[in-house]
Design an enzyme around this catalytic site. Structure first.
Site, PDB file in Angstrom:
ATOM      1  N   SER A   1      -9.910  -2.943   2.845  1.00 55.41           N
ATOM      2  CA  SER A   1      -9.649  -2.499   4.013  1.00 55.41           C
ATOM      3  C   SER A   1     -11.015  -2.197   4.834  1.00 55.41           C
ATOM      4  O   SER A   1     -11.970  -2.849   4.947  1.00 55.41           O
ATOM      5  CB  SER A   1      -8.828  -1.328   4.086  1.00 55.41           C
ATOM      6  OG  SER A   1      -8.197  -0.800   5.250  1.00 55.41           O
TER       7      SER A   1
ATOM      8  N   ASP B   1       0.198  -7.912   7.494  1.00 56.83           N
ATOM      9  CA  ASP B   1      -0.802  -6.831   7.673  1.00 56.83           C
ATOM     10  C   ASP B   1      -1.439  -7.286   9.265  1.00 56.83           C
ATOM     11  O   ASP B   1      -1.926  -8.267   9.588  1.00 56.83           O
ATOM     12  CB  ASP B   1      -2.031  -7.239   6.615  1.00 56.83           C
ATOM     13  CG  ASP B   1      -3.223  -6.139   6.856  1.00 56.83           C
ATOM     14  OD1 ASP B   1      -3.203  -5.321   7.696  1.00 56.83           O
ATOM     15  OD2 ASP B   1      -4.130  -6.387   6.247  1.00 56.83           O
TER      16      ASP B   1
ATOM     17  N   HIS C   1      -0.725  -4.663   4.199  1.00 58.12           N
ATOM     18  CA  HIS C   1      -2.093  -4.180   4.037  1.00 58.12           C
ATOM     19  C   HIS C   1      -1.848  -3.166   2.849  1.00 58.12           C
ATOM     20  O   HIS C   1      -0.922  -2.700   2.419  1.00 58.12           O
ATOM     21  CB  HIS C   1      -2.412  -3.215   5.180  1.00 58.12           C
ATOM     22  CG  HIS C   1      -3.640  -2.828   5.267  1.00 58.12           C
ATOM     23  ND1 HIS C   1      -4.789  -3.690   5.631  1.00 58.12           N
ATOM     24  CD2 HIS C   1      -4.191  -1.663   5.016  1.00 58.12           C
ATOM     25  CE1 HIS C   1      -5.724  -2.730   5.443  1.00 58.12           C
ATOM     26  NE2 HIS C   1      -5.740  -1.872   5.101  1.00 58.12           N
TER      27      HIS C   1
END
Length: 306
Positions: A154, A252, A282
């Site tokens: 991320s 995501d 995610h």
């Protein structure tokens, strides 16, 4: 493919949240920093060591993961996710252990400074400085002197990509490979340019409506989201960057920017492996890697690094 049934059941059992409620970083960290795996269930390693690395700004805490007892090791720098304002060494400890064991790399996790207390470029400065420190302490770390990879999930994927760009620019050391797990590579949310931001806007854990607020903490020092060191996808020249593994998840919001970055790298003659995990969301590392469909992500990482 629809959302994985077990992931759906998990989301269905969680209380609904008001995405319009203002995020208070100090409060959010209390639950966002909780590791997904209890310590007694984490993979055991040959050695773990916590220490502080002196940098021009401050001493940066790191954790060194040694998977086995041998002479010299390839080294992987790991930068945790958490939207630039949360996460720490402990929150991602279970993930890093798995990567170390599957790859055989000595992994060094960096507890970089967080926004909004420390906006851009603090986190990038810390990650770069610790990586440089590693290259200057070859004997102490038993680094093989050749293999130096970066990885992150991320926002940590953003930092890994930015460290690769910065190392190419400064030429103080060479990154040999980078692993980007569902990376956040474009912080410019003036418009939703990616279909995944719309397709996966709500109901999949990370919601598109909160991304601008997340990013605002990191950008609060006046950073330009069009700067490639802030949004690596903005870099036009991707030549001579390290071989890359890009991991994305079907459901995501950040899926498409990760996949576009992989395409851009490939178009610049960089060796790229891209893997989209069907039915995934995610931040599935740690949380859902016990499922058969996703447990192979660590093995894939190890195979790529070797």
């Amino acid at each position: 493919m629809t959302l994985h049934p077990e992931i759906k059941n998990t989301f269905d059992s969680m209380p609904s949240e008001d995405s319009k409620q203002k995020i208070i970083p100090e409060e959010a960290r209390k639950f966002m920093n909780i590791p997904a795996t209890p310590i007694e269930k984490r993979v055991p390693l040959y050695a773990l060591e916590d220490k502080n690395v002196p940098t021009p700004e401050m001493d940066i805490p790191i954790r060194i993961y040694t998977p086995e007892d041998k002479g010299n090791y390839p080294v992987l720098m790991y930068f945790h996710g958490g939207a630039f304002f949360s996460g720490n060494i402990e929150s991602h400890d279970d993930i890093v252990r798995e990567i170390a064991m599957e790859s055989g790399y000595k992994v060094i996790a960096v507890d970089y400074r967080l926004a909004p207390e420390h906006p851009y470029p603090a986190a990038l400065q810390d990650c770069y400085a610790v990586t440089k420190w590693v290259t200057e302490h070859k004997e102490e770390l038993n680094w093989d002197g050749e293999n130096l990879a970066v990885a992150g999930d991320s926002s940590g994927g953003n930092l890994a990509a930015a460290v690769s760009l910065l190392s190419r620019q400064k030429q103080e050391f060479t990154i040999t490979k980078q692993v980007l797990y569902y990376p956040s590579l474009d912080l410019d949310l003036s418009e939703f340019r990616y279909a995944s931001l719309i397709e996966n806007a709500k109901g999949y854990g990370l919601e598109s409506d909160v991304l601008a607020e997340f990013n605002s903490f990191y950008l609060s020092g006046g950073a330009d989201p069009n700067d490639p060191l802030v949004s690596p996808i903005k870099e036009q020249n991707l030549e001579h960057l390290p071989a890359s593994l890009v991991i994305t998840a079907e459901h995501d919001p950040l899926r498409d920017e990760g996949e576009l970055f992989a395409e851009n790298l490939r178009n610049s003659d960089v060796s790229v492996e891209l893997k989209r995990y069907k039915g995934g969301v995610h931040a599935f590392l740690g949380k859902f890697t016990h499922l058969d469909e996703y447990k192979g992500v660590y093995r894939l990482t190890g195979e790529f690094l070797n």
